[in-house]
Structure formats: structure tokens, C-alpha cells
Design an enzyme around this catalytic site. Structure first.
Site, PDB file in Angstrom:
ATOM      1  CD1 TRP A 118     -15.746  13.503  13.052  1.00 17.45           C
ATOM      2  CD2 TRP A 118     -17.055  11.734  13.383  1.00 17.45           C
ATOM      3  NE1 TRP A 118     -14.963  12.515  13.609  1.00 17.45           N
ATOM      4  CE2 TRP A 118     -15.744  11.407  13.819  1.00 17.45           C
ATOM      5  CE3 TRP A 118     -18.043  10.758  13.499  1.00 17.45           C
ATOM      6  CZ2 TRP A 118     -15.398  10.171  14.356  1.00 17.45           C
ATOM      7  CZ3 TRP A 118     -17.696   9.523  14.029  1.00 17.45           C
ATOM      8  CH2 TRP A 118     -16.390   9.245  14.457  1.00 17.45           C
TER       9      TRP A 118
ATOM     10  CD  GLU B  45      -4.936  -2.309   3.565  1.00 13.14           C
ATOM     11  OE1 GLU B  45      -5.634  -1.879   2.610  1.00 13.14           O
ATOM     12  OE2 GLU B  45      -4.124  -1.613   4.177  1.00 13.14           O
TER      13      GLU B  45
ATOM     14  CB  THR C 202      -0.901   0.065   1.246  1.00 16.82           C
ATOM     15  OG1 THR C 202      -0.066   0.129   2.405  1.00 16.82           O
ATOM     16  CG2 THR C 202      -1.777  -1.163   1.339  1.00 16.82           C
TER      17      THR C 202
END
Lengths: 546, 546
Positions: free
Chosen positions: B451, B339, B194
Site C-alpha cells: 500500500w 454514519e 451521505t
């Protein structure tokens, strides 16, 4: 630890079905008037929890076998999930077998619980005392099942200690939430017995892994082509090769599932297709011949139907053409067996169809599906070229293909070798994986050292406008060893000479049947296929006409 | 023995591809004029045999790692099969990394052979002497690769003992037939690192089983919807999560594969779509924004194109609508990671779309695909309800999801726990498995304890006609802890007040950016995503405008 420690078990399908596809629908026809019972996969999930809790209360544990003797219904579907996800093995008993065979398979499997439709209890009452391992009988439906042990008429079943009503078992565990066990993907999930034409039925155990892989393969566009958009009519009995695995395919991919119980007559099926806007289905050719006839007679509306996977025996090209021309329905031929599940080959149109080629292809058994590999062998077991010409026995392997018969080393030894399964089907394979099946090994006609395909002759006869049904078998011949004899059902009187003249356009002269037998109907096996064994036996005993 | 002893290995795909799909096509663009090299899967199979024999002659054995540093080409595809089917591990090195990172990953993987495009040799010449484990360098292409060790100009590569031309290696083993070994499905087949934004790249090893299962899932109608009818343009570099696994999906299902090498500019891609009649593709949004702009300007013909799976970062709804309205092309959002591979969620239209709902759904990350399971957790690690409202970190598991980083116990420990992978993505999941991703965990803006989704604000800004690119990042704020700052690229001068007024229709007042930075272009990562790390760092150093 590595990727892959998460097992391929049906528990994943159960979780996915009740959440991701919780809004999809399950519909069961429950009476002759066409009344239906409807539920969602979300609600089904809650009932599966109750059933699992109920089965646990009866002592069902990992590795135990639980039998079902039932039509395609919501309750049967609930058992399809509750039993394997508990780690037990679902044995779907073939209700078309004789009571003796039913008893044989239940004893052979060692089933501890039998879940049975109320309508089927009477049929097996005589053999119930012979079931050595069954501790509990769970009866689906509220119908009076009679006094089978002759004592008090309360519904006792003679010789079996415990009879419970399915609904009462679920009610007693309503609201239960089950801690589903973590299972190994190589654990047996289900067990089907093949309706062998000789000897006792042979069991095929499917692991969780097998059923999961088949479910994934059948979602592909070039196999069964199922998606969430589909409403599937589950015509294949759930005791035949797991209902061709349609219950799990539907659950994994979110297709609606329509279950006809015992109402498999064409009028019922056509009404379900119309009312429920069925998009896909499957089954043996005979069922779909009946549907075609009924739909043609009643000008039925099959416009929602798009794909029907048909197999179990050779599909007559006339059937495919008629559905295509009358209704725009693709009757797609597939090939499978209990040992390999359905759709091992599927005969979809090649990507770039071209006139003649299209129907030639579609008349074949189909192209090999992902995860399957085939080869052709001769009588000595040597591998023949996959050139579309060499004829031999078809052998198959892959992670979905069984590698043994359940608790049956002799049958295993005779059928499986070096990772390959001898299918008992005879035919050709070409280099692009297209299979043509010319015969079951036992139906082969060997004349003067050459093979004559009974399946091809049958297709040829069915193309004649007067021929409704056809089965060609071998009869002993002093000169040629064997010669073909055709058993036919016709709508009008037609002479054998006319039929042979009709066939002569398509076949070599030495292929044409030497004799014809005209019958009112052909005998059928429990699965609806023409029963050549019965034909051979009848003809051997001099019964040449009806 | 039980069903399932036949392993899920790529060797099956290789056998299937070269026979069943032997007539399907592989096309590679080889120069700037659009010249192509064409072959069939059947012929590719023969070359794969030669490559495998060649690699064996170099000493490659089971478990060895073989690196590729190459664009998407036929040769790279050949390595995709030859290496894993030998039992070795294909390490697809990210050519967009710095030479130091390339060297780090090759040393970390312990690659014994490096297969490299001639055009890429110069770029890594400086680090070649640092490759401790590479014994052989195989160069794809006939171009002069220069005198990297300063000796004689014959193409030696400094510090590396053996340089072989790919074509010569294959020619030396032409006609070879390889006895492919029987492999365990849990053997590593491939290895990707990655492009981590912090620290060294982390390796993800894919087993044969993982890649096979992903291949099967992606054939489904509600995921990647690939079939033999498709001609796939492989835009995603084959060093990013196995080119999103498209090479194996195409091989398994028989789709034609069109490989653009380094010619990823929109003019090349659009010409390939037109000339090669591309039906499906994939990639990050930025590439498809460029394609859209080019196609609009040149009135291109994208009529064969039907589905494009786009992901890697949030897909702007404006992009999807424009493709839909201008070309009838479905840009379908998907979500994945190295992944977990791509398409863990896919945002196809629900079966019964209804006006507004359609685009709301399509703007989401998508619905969870078969074999994947997700949940949402809070900062304490407790599981939050999947109600479409609770926001938290998304965790994922399943047989396709990695369970460790390659030879990296610390990173493994930090990311994987109890069978779940912490994705670092923040968002919601609803009870039907639909995911909304509001942010990368590291991109989250937390203002007054609540958020704010940078991704939502970016989509909102992109809907403004003058905004070409947008990235919203958090800046420290003494009162609210963090506040949003918007970096935008616009076609005309536009005032921050106008943009906030535009956003006010869709967002709460406290979500609106406190400040704007106008740039000529946004910095991008090697994968083409906007690089917020660079933006944050630039802005921290006072660079607020260009």
C-alpha cells in the site's frame, strides 16, 4: 436495528481504560510512612481479569451481589470493574456504620461474597455469624486476622464457611482472560446504602446506564472538568455514592487515580498532594477545612491543585476564599445525594464573573448540570416558581436520578413520585438553574411562620475569626414555634453578644440565635458532616455545655 | 421502575437551553454587508414553540418527516428543535446536491413538509413537481421567489399545493405554548443523506439517544472541549452530519452560536471571528486554508480563537503549524463520517507532549473518543493487531455509530456486520487508540502488493513551498498493478523532478509519483473535499493538463 443497540455498560470503560488509557496510573498509599504501590490501567486490566475469573470460580454469576468492605485502594478499584462487568452487583458497604448496620445491609442485599480489608475484619467479627447469605469471605491484605471463632487461630472467621486471601485468589487465576458477557445497560451494576439518620439504611441501585451517563456528564468543563491531564486524589470513600463516581470517571477519561486507603488525616492528604502532584479532588468540607489548616501551618505546596469539588453539606464561603487566596485553588461547591450522585449542581464561576456576584454565586449549591432537571414544591406538593425567591422542597429528575429504593417499596413510595425525587433539601432555584439550599428539610427552623436558614447562619458564624465550627439547630419556642440555637467551637473566648453583633451585619434581627452553646468539638456523622441529630438529642437531655 | 426511565431526548436540551442557558446568544449573519440578527436561547425557545405549533397546524405528527433545505441560520436552528421535539424527523437536505438528488432524497424520506430558504427555491424549482410526498412548502425569508409555475407571479410553487412564509407561520402561532410529547429515546430525531460518490445518496437516521450521547461526549476536554465560555462559529453546514452536531452541543452546554448563512467566503468568516470574538469552530481543511490565506494577507486578529476541530479529509500538517505559529490557534484534527458523527477520533496533544512526537500525533486522525471502539480488518475480514503497524480497513462500533441505512437493506448489508461498521477508511490503530488513516479504501494505491498512502504523499507535497493543493491518485500499471500520479496546483513553475527530490527525504523511492499533472485548481466535491473521482475520470479521458 438502529443506532443505539450498543449498550452503555461499564464494560466499555474497562476496555477503554486498559487500552486507550493503559499508560495512566493508579497509586495506593499502603502504610503510615506514606509508602505507595503503583500500577498502570493496563496492568490493572490484567488483574481485573484474574479477579473476575476468581469470583466466577467462587460461583459468582450474573445478578449476584458481591459486597466490599474496604478503604480506597487498588484492590477495591479492581472489584469496581470485575464485579459489574461480570454482570454481578457491587455492594459497597459503608464501613463507618455500626456492625449491626453492616450486617443489616449485607443481609438485605443478599450478598454472596464479601471482600473485606484485613484491618476491618475484627470490627465486624461479632456480626459475621449473622450474615445469612455470604458464602465466601475474601480478605484483602496479608495481616493476621485473628481467630475469630476461637478454634485454631488460622484465620477462620466464625460462622462463615470459606475464607480466601484476595492475593491468593488472584494468583490462582493469574493470566486468565475473561470473556466478558454482553450486558443490558439497565442491569444493576452497583448498590449503595444511604446512611439514613432514622430507620434502617436504604439501598440505591445504580444501573450500568446510570453510572455511564454520570461519567459522561462529569467530563464537561462546567461540571467536574476531568481530563487525561488530571491526577485525581480520591478522598471520598468508595462506599459513599460510588466514591462520587470518580473511579469510573477517571477510567473513562484517563485521569490518574491516587487512593489514600485509610490515611485520610490532613498530613497524609497534603503529602499526597505534594508528592503526587494532585490536580483535582473532591470531598466534604470538613476534610478540606482540615487540609487548609494543616497546609497553612506547614506552608505546604498545593500549587499543582486546581479544582476540588466539595459537597455533602453547605461549603463555608470562608473555606473557598481561603483556598483561593492562599493557594489559588478553586474549591467548587457541588450538590448531590446517594440517590442522584454528586455534581447534580456545580457552582463554577459564571463565564463573566463580576466582583460581588462571583462569591455570591460560588456560595450557592451551584447550577444544575446536564441531564438533571429541578423544581421547587411547597408543602402541598404544588410547584413554586423558579424565581430565586420562592422557598420549598427541591425535587429532581433525570436519567441519573434513582427512581426507587432497593427492595423497599415503603421508602420508595414516600420519596419518589411521578418521575421526581423529593430530595428533602429546602431552598430556591432561579430561572437559570442556580440552586440555593437553605436547609435539609429536617434541619429547617420555622420561626413565626417564616423559614430561617441554618446553613446561612452557619456560614455567617464561620466568617467570624474566632469560630472554627458551627451548627445551628431549632429549639421549641412557645411564642415563635421554633427559634435558632447555635452550637459553636471557638479558638478563644467570645461572648454570644459579640457573635450576634457580628451576624447582625448580614441577617435580619429575628434570624439571630437566641442562645449559644460552646463545645470543644461538634459531633460528626460517619460521613464527616456535623451531626445535628446528636446535637438535638444532647440538648434535649440538658447537655448544654462541655 | 429503575433509574434510567427518564429518556435521553432532545426535549431535555430544549428545556435546558431556554432556561439554564437562556442568556446565551444566537447570531445570524443575514447579508453581504455583515449585518447580523441576534437573539437569546430564551427567546429562541419561544419561537420554537411557535414553529412547533405551526407545524402541528400543518398536520405534522409523530414519525412524520420534515425537510429543511437551508443555510446555517436561526430559523434552521429553530427547526432543529421544533421538529424532533414534536416526535417528527428532521431531514436536513444537502443543498449542494443536484436538484435530482434533492428530489430523490425527499421522495425517499417521504417528507411531508419542506422548509426552504427563499434564495434556494429557484434552484429546485424544476424538480418541485416531482416531490411526491410534500404537502406544504414553508419559505424562510421575505424575498420574491418568482413565479415558478408560470401562472401569476405571486410566489406559487408549481405542483406544490401549499406555500407558506416561515415568518407568517410563526406569527400565526405567536405566544403558543406547546405541550411537548414524551418521546422514546430510540425514536428517530433526524435524517441525513451521505453524498455518496457512487449510486444514490444513502440515509442515516439519528435517534434522540444517538444525538444526546454525542452531545455529552463532545463536551469533554479531550474531544471538542466546548463549554458555556465558548462562542462557536458554525461553519459546517447544518445538512452535513447535523452540522457536526454543534447546534445541540451548544444548546446543551450553553455556548453562543454564530451562524454565517451562505456567507462562507474567508473575508466573511474572518470578520465574524474578529467581530464576534469567536473561540471555537470546525470545518473541512479547505475552508480553514482559505481563512489562513485571508488572515495572513490582511493581518487579521484571530486572538480569541482557540480550538478548531477540522476533519472530513486529512488535515495538512502545514495548515496546523501555520495556525499555531501565526495565531496560536489549535487546529485539531478529528475523524468522523455521517454514519458515526464527527470527533470519533480527535488528535489533541497528548498530556505530556515532547517535540517531534507532538506534530506526529497531531498529523494523525486522532485518538478514539469515549463511547467509540475501533479495530482493523484485512480483506478477508480477519481482525488485525492494533499495533500501529498493521494496515487494514477501519471498523467502528458504539452507541453513537449507525447500524443501518435508512430504508436501504442492500447498502446496510454491505456496510454493517456483527455490530461493526465498515468505514471504508484504511489505516492503522495503535494500542492506545490512536488512528492513522492512510486512505479511503477507494483511494488506496496498491503497488507491487504494497500500500502507498495517497494522504501521506499529499501532505508531503503540501509541505513544499510552491504547492498549494495536491491530490494523488492511482493509475493502472502493467508491472506494479497501480502507481501513484500526483495532481498539483503550484504558485510558481516547478519541475516534477524537484518535487520528487523534495519527497525523497520523507518517503521510500518506490512511493514517489511516476507522473505529475499541473492544474489551475483541483475539482472539489459538494463538501469542499478534493474530488478524486472527477480527477480519475478526467485523466482516464486523456485530460492531463489545463
Amino acid at each position: 436495528m438502529h443506532a443505539g443497540d450498543f449498550p452503555l455498560t461499564l464494560t466499555h470503560v474497562l476496555r477503554r481504560m486498559r487500552t486507550v488509557h493503559g499508560g495512566s496510573e493508579v497509586v495506593t498509599q499502603v502504610d503510615d510512612d506514606g509508602r505507595t504501590v503503583r500500577t498502570t490501567y493496563a496492568d490493572l486490566g490484567a488483574r481485573i481479569d484474574s479477579l473476575a475469573a476468581g469470583l466466577r470460580s467462587l460461583g459468582v454469576d450474573q445478578g449476584d451481589r458481591v459486597a466490599t468492605l474496604a478503604w480506597n485502594s487498588q484492590e477495591h478499584l479492581e472489584a469496581y470493574y470485575a464485579v459489574p462487568c461480570l454482570g454481578a452487583v457491587l455492594h459497597t458497604v459503608n464501613l463507618r456504620q455500626s456492625p449491626e448496620q453492616v450486617a443489616y445491609t449485607i443481609n438485605h442485599a443478599g450478598d454472596r461474597v464479601l471482600i473485606v480489608d484485613d484491618s476491618l475484619v475484627a470490627g465486624i467479627a461479632a456480626v459475621l455469624p449473622e450474615l445469612r447469605t455470604v458464602e465466601h469471605v475474601v480478605v484483602i491484605g496479608a495481616r493476621d486476622i485473628g481467630d475469630t471463632d476461637g478454634t485454631d487461630g488460622t484465620g477462620d472467621i466464625g460462622g462463615v464457611p470459606q475464607v480466601i486471601r484476595y492475593d491468593e485468589l488472584l494468583a490462582a487465576h493469574q493470566g486468565a482472560t475473561v470473556e466478558w458477557p454482553e450486558l443490558d445497560e439497565r442491569l444493576d451494576a452497583a448498590l449503595c446504602y444511604t446512611s439514613g439518620t432514622t430507620g434502617n439504611p436504604k439501598g440505591v441501585a445504580y444501573t450500568h446506564r446510570t453510572l455511564m451517563l454520570h461519567t459522561l456528564v462529569m467530563g464537561a468543563h462546567d461540571t467536574f472538568r476531568v481530563s487525561e491531564q488530571d491526577r485525581l486524589l480520591s478522598v471520598v470513600p468508595m462506599f459513599h455514592a460510588m466514591g462520587w463516581n470518580m473511579p469510573y470517571i477517571a477510567g473513562m477519561l484517563g485521569a490518574d487515580l491516587i487512593l489514600p486507603k485509610s490515611y485520610l488525616q490532613p498530613a497524609h492528604l497534603v503529602r499526597l498532594i505534594e508528592d503526587e502532584k494532585i490536580t483535582g479532588s473532591s470531598g466534604v468540607p470538613t476534610i478540606w477545612m482540615d487540609v487548609l489548616r494543616h497546609a497553612d501551618e506547614h506552608h505546604s505546596d498545593l500549587s499543582t491543585l486546581s479544582n476540588v469539588l466539595v459537597g455533602g453539606t453547605q461549603v463555608p464561603p470562608t473555606l473557598m476564599r481561603a483556598f483561593d487566596e492562599h493557594y489559588g485553588v478553586s474549591i467548587v461547591q457541588g450538590w448531590g445525594m446517594t440517590e442522584i450522585l454528586p455534581g447534580a449542581t456545580v457552582a463554577h464561576d459564571p463565564p463573566r464573573p463580576s466582583g460581588q456576584d462571583r462569591w455570591t454565586r460560588r456560595a450557592m449549591a451551584g447550577r444544575i448540570s446536564p441531564l438533571y432537571e429541578v423544581r421547587i414544591t411547597d408543602e402541598a406538593g404544588d410547584v413554586l416558581p423558579s424565581d430565586g425567591i420562592a422557598v420549598g422542597e427541591i425535587e429532581i429528575r433525570g436519567p441519573i436520578v434513582a427512581t426507587e429504593y432497593y427492595r423497599n417499596p415503603e421508602a420508595t413510595e414516600a420519596t419518589f413520585h411521578d418521575g421526581w425525587l423529593r430530595t428533602g433539601d429546602v431552598g430556591t432555584a432561579d430561572q437559570r438553574g442556580w440552586l440555593r439550599i437553605t436547609d435539609r428539610a429536617k434541619d429547617v427552623i420555622k420561626s413565626g411562620g417564616e423559614w430561617i436558614s441554618s446553613a446561612d447562619l452557619e456560614s455567617g458564624l464561620l466568617a467570624h475569626p474566632a469560630v472554627l465550627e458551627a451548627a445551628v439547630i431549632a429549639v421549641p419556642d412557645p411564642r415563635w414555634s421554633e427559634r435558632p440555637l447555635a452550637c459553636v467551637v471557638t479558638t478563644t473566648d467570645v461572648a454570644p453578644e459579640e457573635l450576634n453583633e457580628f451576624l447582625a451585619d448580614r441577617f435580619e434581627k429575628w434570624w439571630l440565635p437566641d442562645s449559644y452553646v460552646f463545645l470543644d468539638a461538634l459531633p460528626r456523622t460517619g460521613t464527616g458532616k456535623f451531626d445535628k441529630k446528636v446535637l438535638r438529642s444532647r440538648l434535649a437531655h440538658g447537655e448544654t455545655d462541655t
